[in-house]
Design a protein around this motif. Sequence first.
Motif, short mmCIF file in Angstrom:
data_model
loop_
_atom_site.label_atom_id
_atom_site.label_comp_id
_atom_site.label_asym_id
_atom_site.label_seq_id
_atom_site.Cartn_x
_atom_site.Cartn_y
_atom_site.Cartn_z
N SER A 152 -15.20 8.82 0.96
CA SER A 152 -14.45 9.26 2.14
C SER A 152 -14.04 8.03 2.94
O SER A 152 -14.78 7.54 3.79
N ILE A 153 -12.84 7.51 2.61
CA ILE A 153 -12.34 6.27 3.23
C ILE A 153 -11.05 6.60 3.97
O ILE A 153 -10.04 6.95 3.35
N ALA A 154 -11.08 6.52 5.28
CA ALA A 154 -9.89 6.81 6.10
C ALA A 154 -9.13 5.52 6.39
O ALA A 154 -9.68 4.41 6.28
N TYR A 155 -7.88 5.68 6.80
CA TYR A 155 -7.03 4.53 7.12
C TYR A 155 -6.35 4.73 8.46
O TYR A 155 -5.75 5.79 8.71
N VAL A 156 -6.44 3.73 9.34
CA VAL A 156 -5.74 3.75 10.62
C VAL A 156 -4.44 2.99 10.45
O VAL A 156 -4.44 1.78 10.21
N ASP A 157 -3.34 3.68 10.58
CA ASP A 157 -2.01 3.14 10.28
C ASP A 157 -1.57 2.13 11.34
O ASP A 157 -2.13 2.06 12.44
N GLY A 158 -0.52 1.38 11.00
CA GLY A 158 0.00 0.36 11.91
C GLY A 158 1.37 0.66 12.48
O GLY A 158 1.92 -0.16 13.22
N GLY A 159 1.95 1.81 12.14
CA GLY A 159 3.28 2.13 12.66
C GLY A 159 4.29 2.33 11.56
O GLY A 159 3.95 2.63 10.41
N LYS A 160 5.57 2.11 11.90
CA LYS A 160 6.65 2.41 10.97
C LYS A 160 7.36 1.18 10.42
O LYS A 160 8.28 1.31 9.62
N ASP A 161 6.97 -0.03 10.84
CA ASP A 161 7.71 -1.20 10.38
C ASP A 161 7.34 -1.54 8.93
O ASP A 161 6.49 -0.90 8.31
N VAL A 162 7.99 -2.57 8.40
CA VAL A 162 7.83 -2.91 6.98
C VAL A 162 6.41 -3.32 6.64
O VAL A 162 5.85 -2.91 5.61
N ILE A 163 5.79 -4.14 7.48
CA ILE A 163 4.43 -4.59 7.20
C ILE A 163 3.48 -3.41 7.17
O ILE A 163 2.65 -3.28 6.26
N ALA A 164 3.59 -2.53 8.17
CA ALA A 164 2.72 -1.36 8.21
C ALA A 164 2.95 -0.46 7.00
O ALA A 164 2.00 0.09 6.42
N THR A 165 4.19 -0.32 6.61
CA THR A 165 4.51 0.51 5.44
C THR A 165 3.87 -0.04 4.17
O THR A 165 3.28 0.71 3.37
N ASP A 166 3.95 -1.36 3.99
CA ASP A 166 3.36 -1.97 2.79
C ASP A 166 1.84 -1.78 2.76
O ASP A 166 1.25 -1.49 1.71
#
Length: 344
Positions: free
Chosen positions: A191-205
Amino acid sequence: MDESGSARARGNGTTPRPRLEDVAARVGLSTASVSLVLRGVPGPSERTRDRVLKAADALGYRPDRNASLLARRRSRLLGVMVDIHSPFHAELVEHLHTAAQQVGYDLVLSTQTRTRGEQTAVETLLAFRSEALILLGPTAPAAALTALGRTTPVIAVGRRVASVDVDVVRTADEDGVGQIVDHLAGLGHRSIAYVDGGKDVIATDRRCGYRAAMRHNGLEAHIRVLRGDSTEKAGETAARRLLGSGDLPTAVVAYNDQSAIGLLAALGRAGIAVPGAVSVAGYDDDTLSRLGCFDLTTVSQNAEEQARHAVTAAVERLDGGRTAFREIVLAPRLIARGTTAAVS
């Protein structure tokens, strides 16, 4: 300076700034010879160099760098756009200064803040006659960066840019996040969750890297992405959501170290042991992550190497005549510290 000029200087209580001619008169040499010494050009003997440097120091002479560069119509300035809130950007700037000085350039900085956008930051750099632009983590559309790159050498640091008019220096973000997920899966976490960084290219990658690694480890059913951004507050908010859900994961990966530190703070206030109950990992290996109070598992982007490649790319365009554009992708490196451990 004529007598009236001298009188005005005395009347204003100021001392005239020492000139190159003053140093030359002190040592009995021509201004051309003194200029060679002060610019570090080969030719003058060591004895002459010693005399000139001592005289310049005694007089308090400092070269008028702006006047010299203006005469050559070169500023030898590399403009750097930096996010004032990013510890990782601060570290990059330090290494950029060192790399630029080694090749005879200096930096001019323009900050990006919550109320000051990228366009304003770039316009400021151009107003200061920056010969090339080194943009740290730009979020502008590729089309905008392409248009800028057609008029000024542009080096985008930290993100992909689908353009033939912009140089890129970055790490393989998808692989970096994948290394974290592999590390956690190897410790028995599912059970590994991820806190996203937004919508920009770096966050998407980075988000794509998380999803791909979860699938690779047979954990597709456990994919869980929480909305976030690059700030500590985003990490705290994500932690509160997880705590309120009644379904706390055994591990959380954050978009960057700042967000991860926010997670640590919120979990700590709630009495959740890290890594005893929940393992936490970030990304960037910024200066805060290395502090003993955090000891954060993270991924290094090798700020020093990124800075060196960015300056080299700029100088190759400005002085080396390189016209072909290129992308340099560096390998990220997992750094396991005290915030991750095996599932208890």
